[in-house]
Design a protein around this motif. Structure first.
Motif, PDB file in Angstrom:
ATOM      1  N   VAL A  31      13.046  -0.872   2.705  1.00 14.36           N
ATOM      2  CA  VAL A  31      13.984   0.248   2.506  1.00 14.36           C
ATOM      3  C   VAL A  31      13.352   1.632   2.659  1.00 14.36           C
ATOM      4  N   CYS A  32      12.034   1.711   2.651  1.00 12.98           N
ATOM      5  CA  CYS A  32      11.390   3.037   2.695  1.00 12.98           C
ATOM      6  C   CYS A  32      11.651   3.713   4.050  1.00 12.98           C
ATOM      7  N   PRO A  33      12.199   4.944   4.028  1.00  5.81           N
ATOM      8  CA  PRO A  33      12.533   5.603   5.298  1.00  5.81           C
ATOM      9  C   PRO A  33      11.330   6.176   6.036  1.00  5.81           C
ATOM     10  N   THR A  34      10.176   6.272   5.371  1.00  2.00           N
ATOM     11  CA  THR A  34       9.029   6.939   6.005  1.00  2.00           C
ATOM     12  C   THR A  34       7.783   6.062   6.086  1.00  2.00           C
ATOM     13  N   GLU A  35       7.935   4.781   5.767  1.00  2.00           N
ATOM     14  CA  GLU A  35       6.790   3.853   5.741  1.00  2.00           C
ATOM     15  C   GLU A  35       5.701   4.324   4.761  1.00  2.00           C
ATOM     16  N   ALA A  36       6.157   4.964   3.682  1.00  2.00           N
ATOM     17  CA  ALA A  36       5.206   5.409   2.663  1.00  2.00           C
ATOM     18  C   ALA A  36       4.701   4.222   1.847  1.00  2.00           C
ATOM     19  N   ILE A  37       5.461   3.132   1.863  1.00  2.00           N
ATOM     20  CA  ILE A  37       4.987   1.915   1.186  1.00  2.00           C
ATOM     21  C   ILE A  37       5.185   0.743   2.144  1.00  2.00           C
ATOM     22  N   SER A  38       4.134  -0.019   2.342  1.00  2.00           N
ATOM     23  CA  SER A  38       4.256  -1.162   3.252  1.00  2.00           C
ATOM     24  C   SER A  38       3.297  -2.273   2.814  1.00  2.00           C
TER      25      SER A  38
ATOM     26  N   CYS B 197       5.343   9.964   1.176  1.00  2.00           N
ATOM     27  CA  CYS B 197       6.424   9.684   0.209  1.00  2.00           C
ATOM     28  C   CYS B 197       7.311  10.906  -0.016  1.00  2.00           C
ATOM     29  N   LEU B 198       8.640  10.669  -0.063  1.00  2.00           N
ATOM     30  CA  LEU B 198       9.615  11.740  -0.296  1.00  2.00           C
ATOM     31  C   LEU B 198      10.074  11.787  -1.744  1.00  2.00           C
ATOM     32  N   GLY B 199       9.781  10.724  -2.483  1.00  4.06           N
ATOM     33  CA  GLY B 199      10.297  10.642  -3.856  1.00  4.06           C
ATOM     34  C   GLY B 199      11.777  10.330  -3.888  1.00  4.06           C
ATOM     35  N   CYS B 200      12.282   9.700  -2.810  1.00  5.36           N
ATOM     36  CA  CYS B 200      13.731   9.432  -2.722  1.00  5.36           C
ATOM     37  C   CYS B 200      14.176   8.360  -3.716  1.00  5.36           C
ATOM     38  N   GLY B 201      13.274   7.476  -4.106  1.00  5.51           N
ATOM     39  CA  GLY B 201      13.596   6.449  -5.103  1.00  5.51           C
ATOM     40  C   GLY B 201      14.218   5.186  -4.533  1.00  5.51           C
ATOM     41  N   ALA B 202      14.357   5.090  -3.199  1.00  5.73           N
ATOM     42  CA  ALA B 202      14.975   3.893  -2.614  1.00  5.73           C
ATOM     43  C   ALA B 202      14.188   2.631  -2.970  1.00  5.73           C
ATOM     44  N   CYS B 203      12.867   2.738  -2.979  1.00  2.00           N
ATOM     45  CA  CYS B 203      12.031   1.566  -3.294  1.00  2.00           C
ATOM     46  C   CYS B 203      12.228   1.130  -4.747  1.00  2.00           C
ATOM     47  N   ALA B 204      12.383   2.101  -5.641  1.00  2.00           N
ATOM     48  CA  ALA B 204      12.565   1.768  -7.063  1.00  2.00           C
ATOM     49  C   ALA B 204      13.896   1.052  -7.285  1.00  2.00           C
TER      50      ALA B 204
ATOM     51  N   GLU C 163       0.849  -1.198   0.000  1.00  2.00           N
ATOM     52  CA  GLU C 163       0.000   0.000   0.000  1.00  2.00           C
ATOM     53  C   GLU C 163       0.882   1.244   0.000  1.00  2.00           C
ATOM     54  N   TYR C 164       0.498   2.225  -0.779  1.00  2.00           N
ATOM     55  CA  TYR C 164       1.292   3.442  -0.934  1.00  2.00           C
ATOM     56  C   TYR C 164       0.596   4.623  -0.276  1.00  2.00           C
ATOM     57  N   SER C 165       1.369   5.396   0.491  1.00  2.00           N
ATOM     58  CA  SER C 165       0.831   6.626   1.080  1.00  2.00           C
ATOM     59  C   SER C 165       1.537   7.808   0.425  1.00  2.00           C
TER      60      SER C 165
HETATM   61  S1  SF4 Z   1      11.299   4.629  -0.534  1.00  2.00           S
HETATM   62 FE1  SF4 Z   1       9.406   5.411   0.392  1.00  2.00          FE
HETATM   63  S2  SF4 Z   1       9.715   7.643   0.478  1.00  2.00           S
HETATM   64 FE2  SF4 Z   1      11.235   6.839  -0.985  1.00  2.00          FE
HETATM   65  S3  SF4 Z   1      10.201   6.985  -2.994  1.00  2.00           S
HETATM   66 FE3  SF4 Z   1       9.780   4.923  -2.192  1.00  2.00          FE
HETATM   67  S4  SF4 Z   1       7.801   5.096  -1.148  1.00  2.00           S
HETATM   68 FE4  SF4 Z   1       8.570   7.186  -1.435  1.00  2.00          FE
END
Ligand code: SF4
Ligand code: SF4
Length: 177
Positions: A83-90, A39-46, A33-35
């Motif tokens: 890897v998400c630093p803000t729990e924007a995706i879990s 999200c910071l747009g950091c790209g770590a998840c990608a 699930e994405y919040s």
């Molecule tokens: S790792 Fe988390 S904060 Fe960074 S782009 Fe992905 S969902 Fe957003």
């Protein structure tokens, strides 16, 4: 015969799904699930996603970073969650993911404002990521003047940071003679 014996003993071997929702166990790896708000747009998840289900792309014309997840590609490994630093995706317990006609209905997108390098003016990060790091330093006790002096590299893109580091090194070596 073994199967018949088992069925006789267990009585019911099927569930009433989908009439009655199936209860999954703790730790089940379901739909990520994405919040957007977190999200910071950091790209770590990608970077971590092994199946390229998550992508983060720059749209320089609109000055936006475009985050996207394609559930058609997801293998529910949970790397994005880790890897998400803000729990924007879990990962959630959601496992029913079907759409009627359009595969695009199995995608979610979030757009974030890009930030320009203070030196060369090129886009290099998102405003959200910059503010996140800035506020982390403030909450760690740094004041704005200290950040501007000791962490000014935050405002520069990787190329400009590298160039400035080389220039600083050359200046130091020149002073030493
Ligand atoms: S790792 Fe988390 S904060 Fe960074 S782009 Fe992905 S969902 Fe957003
Ligand atoms: S669960 Fe795995 S495959 Fe699915 S989006 Fe996250 S990292 Fe990618």
């Amino acid at each position: 015969m073994k199967i018949l014996e088992f069925a006789k003993k267990e009585k019911m071997v099927t569930r009433d799904f989908p009439v009655v929702p199936y209860e999954v166990t703790e730790g089940f790896r379901g739909k990520p699930e994405y919040s957007y708000e977190k999200c910071l747009g950091c790209g770590a998840c990608a970077v971590a996603c092994p199946s390229n289900a998550v992508t983060v792309k720059k749209d320089e014309e609109r000055g936006l970073s475009v985050w996207k997840i394609d559930y058609n590609r997801c293998i529910f490994c949970g790397r994005c969650d880790e890897v998400c630093p803000t729990e924007a995706i879990s990962l959630s317990k959601q496992y029913v993911m079907c759409v009627l006609f359009d595969k695009e209905d199995l995608t979610v997108t979030g757009e974030m404002k890009l930030r320009k390098c203070d030196s060369c003016g090129r886009y290099y990060s998102t405003e959200r990521l910059y503010n996140y790091v800035y506020n982390k330093l403030i909450s760690a006790g740094w004041d704005r003047a200290t950040i501007d002096e000791k962490a000014k590299h935050l405002k520069f893109c990787p190329d400009c940071r590298r160039e400035q580091a080389i220039n600083n090194y050359v200046n130091q070596m020149t002073k030493r003679g």
